[in-house]
Structures are given as C-alpha cells and as structure tokens.
Motif scaffolding. Sequence first.
Motif, PDB file in Angstrom:
ATOM      1  N   ALA A  49       8.486 -21.272 -11.413  1.00  0.00           N
ATOM      2  CA  ALA A  49       9.830 -20.657 -10.279  1.00  0.00           C
ATOM      3  C   ALA A  49       9.159 -21.440  -8.692  1.00  0.00           C
ATOM      4  N   GLU A  50       7.577 -21.506  -8.746  1.00  0.00           N
ATOM      5  CA  GLU A  50       7.232 -22.064  -7.210  1.00  0.00           C
ATOM      6  C   GLU A  50       7.398 -23.326  -7.497  1.00  0.00           C
ATOM      7  N   GLU A  51       7.383 -23.459  -5.908  1.00  0.00           N
ATOM      8  CA  GLU A  51       8.275 -24.065  -4.950  1.00  0.00           C
ATOM      9  C   GLU A  51       6.720 -25.717  -5.498  1.00  0.00           C
ATOM     10  N   GLN A  52       7.031 -26.642  -5.869  1.00  0.00           N
ATOM     11  CA  GLN A  52       6.104 -27.899  -5.875  1.00  0.00           C
ATOM     12  C   GLN A  52       5.940 -28.206  -4.868  1.00  0.00           C
ATOM     13  N   THR A  53       4.863 -28.374  -4.419  1.00  0.00           N
ATOM     14  CA  THR A  53       4.293 -29.029  -2.803  1.00  0.00           C
ATOM     15  C   THR A  53       3.259 -30.697  -3.114  1.00  0.00           C
ATOM     16  N   GLU A  54       2.695 -31.000  -4.125  1.00  0.00           N
ATOM     17  CA  GLU A  54       2.156 -32.177  -4.854  1.00  0.00           C
ATOM     18  C   GLU A  54       3.585 -32.869  -4.982  1.00  0.00           C
ATOM     19  N   PHE A  55       3.514 -33.752  -4.453  1.00  0.00           N
ATOM     20  CA  PHE A  55       4.211 -34.873  -5.788  1.00  0.00           C
ATOM     21  C   PHE A  55       3.391 -36.821  -5.588  1.00  0.00           C
ATOM     22  N   ASP A  56       3.313 -36.673  -7.297  1.00  0.00           N
ATOM     23  CA  ASP A  56       2.854 -37.922  -7.583  1.00  0.00           C
ATOM     24  C   ASP A  56       4.183 -39.293  -7.225  1.00  0.00           C
ATOM     25  N   VAL A  57       3.823 -40.201  -6.651  1.00  0.00           N
ATOM     26  CA  VAL A  57       5.064 -41.335  -6.299  1.00  0.00           C
ATOM     27  C   VAL A  57       4.747 -43.004  -8.071  1.00  0.00           C
ATOM     28  N   VAL A  58       5.643 -42.732  -8.545  1.00  0.00           N
ATOM     29  CA  VAL A  58       5.417 -43.139  -9.502  1.00  0.00           C
ATOM     30  C   VAL A  58       6.257 -44.783  -9.975  1.00  0.00           C
ATOM     31  N   MET A  59       6.532 -45.742  -9.452  1.00  0.00           N
ATOM     32  CA  MET A  59       6.837 -47.044  -9.434  1.00  0.00           C
ATOM     33  C   MET A  59       6.745 -47.408 -11.224  1.00  0.00           C
ATOM     34  N   ALA A  98      -0.604 -36.389  -5.387  1.00  0.00           N
ATOM     35  CA  ALA A  98      -0.591 -35.120  -4.834  1.00  0.00           C
ATOM     36  C   ALA A  98      -0.318 -35.481  -3.052  1.00  0.00           C
ATOM     37  N   ALA A  99       0.940 -36.542  -2.437  1.00  0.00           N
ATOM     38  CA  ALA A  99       1.509 -36.201  -1.242  1.00  0.00           C
ATOM     39  C   ALA A  99       2.245 -34.945  -1.377  1.00  0.00           C
ATOM     40  N   SER A 100       2.325 -35.081   0.602  1.00  0.00           N
ATOM     41  CA  SER A 100       3.368 -34.121   0.274  1.00  0.00           C
ATOM     42  C   SER A 100       5.030 -34.571   0.260  1.00  0.00           C
ATOM     43  N   LYS A 101       5.871 -33.446  -0.129  1.00  0.00           N
ATOM     44  CA  LYS A 101       7.352 -34.019  -0.258  1.00  0.00           C
ATOM     45  C   LYS A 101       8.041 -34.977   0.847  1.00  0.00           C
ATOM     46  N   GLU A 102       7.294 -34.827   1.992  1.00  0.00           N
ATOM     47  CA  GLU A 102       8.101 -35.766   2.764  1.00  0.00           C
ATOM     48  C   GLU A 102       7.782 -37.102   3.013  1.00  0.00           C
ATOM     49  N   GLU A 103       6.200 -37.277   2.402  1.00  0.00           N
ATOM     50  CA  GLU A 103       5.393 -38.989   2.211  1.00  0.00           C
ATOM     51  C   GLU A 103       5.984 -38.811   1.025  1.00  0.00           C
ATOM     52  N   ALA A 104       6.325 -38.178  -0.242  1.00  0.00           N
ATOM     53  CA  ALA A 104       6.707 -38.942  -1.042  1.00  0.00           C
ATOM     54  C   ALA A 104       8.161 -39.190  -0.856  1.00  0.00           C
ATOM     55  N   GLU A 105       8.595 -38.675  -0.778  1.00  0.00           N
ATOM     56  CA  GLU A 105      10.057 -39.113  -0.151  1.00  0.00           C
ATOM     57  C   GLU A 105      10.164 -40.680   0.658  1.00  0.00           C
ATOM     58  N   ALA A 106       9.814 -40.294   1.224  1.00  0.00           N
ATOM     59  CA  ALA A 106       9.280 -41.569   2.793  1.00  0.00           C
ATOM     60  C   ALA A 106       9.454 -43.204   2.066  1.00  0.00           C
ATOM     61  N   LEU A 107       8.553 -42.503   0.969  1.00  0.00           N
ATOM     62  CA  LEU A 107       7.821 -43.848   0.822  1.00  0.00           C
ATOM     63  C   LEU A 107       8.512 -44.313  -0.742  1.00  0.00           C
TER      64      LEU A 107
END
Length: 121
Positions: A49-59, A98-107
């Motif tokens: 239930a905790e919101e995810q704060t770090e994301f992996d950007v996978v091409m 481990a990118a932030s949500k904003e950074e991951a979405e921008a990339l």
Amino acid sequence: MSLTKDQIIEAVAELSVMEVVELIEAMEEKFGVSAAAAVAAGPAAGEAAEEQTEFDVVMTAFGDNKVKAIKAVRGATGLGLKEAKAAVEACPTVIKEAASKEEAEALKAELEEIGATVELK
C-alpha cells in the motif's frame, strides 16, 4: 444448533496453546488451507500500500532510430559512446535505477519521443 463467532472465540480462549495448535492443524487439513500463508500475506499487503518512490527505467526496445536512442541514453546516464551503444543493443535493459518519479517519467517521455519502448518498474 450452530455456534456464534463469539461462542467459538470463547471456547478457543479456554484451550491450552497445544490444543490451539492441534485445532489449527485440524482446520488446515479439513479445509485444505494453511494458516501460515494467511499470516505471511498480512504484512506484505500493508507494504504494497505504500507509494513507490524510486523507479527503474527499463528500455524494452530502441525503436527505428538506434542513433537517437544511443544519444538519449548517453545524455541520461553519462555513459560513453561504446557503453551507451551496448546498453541500447542489449534491450531490454535498465537505463536508470532508483530514479525519482519525476526523473523517471521525464526520461521515459524523452525515450518514447524518439520511438523507444520504455517501462517504469
């Protein structure tokens, strides 16, 4: 005559620990379930239930223009030309961890703009 939940709880409260263990084992056998699975699932459900704060950007695919994908990966990661090319050609590959949500979405938006297929995990 059927028992109410309260009557069952009172009856269980009067049992010794060993009798409760035997009761649980009998219920597991009778109903084909495991009490351990229910207990193990409890904390995991709360953590999910905790919101995810770090994301992996996978091409997952670089699209029609590999050169633009390599340039975008170099810009996002700081890798050299050879390393960025190897990363793009190794799809699916993690571009940023481990990118932030904003950074991951921008990339993700930047890579999708050049035709790459990207997932956030």
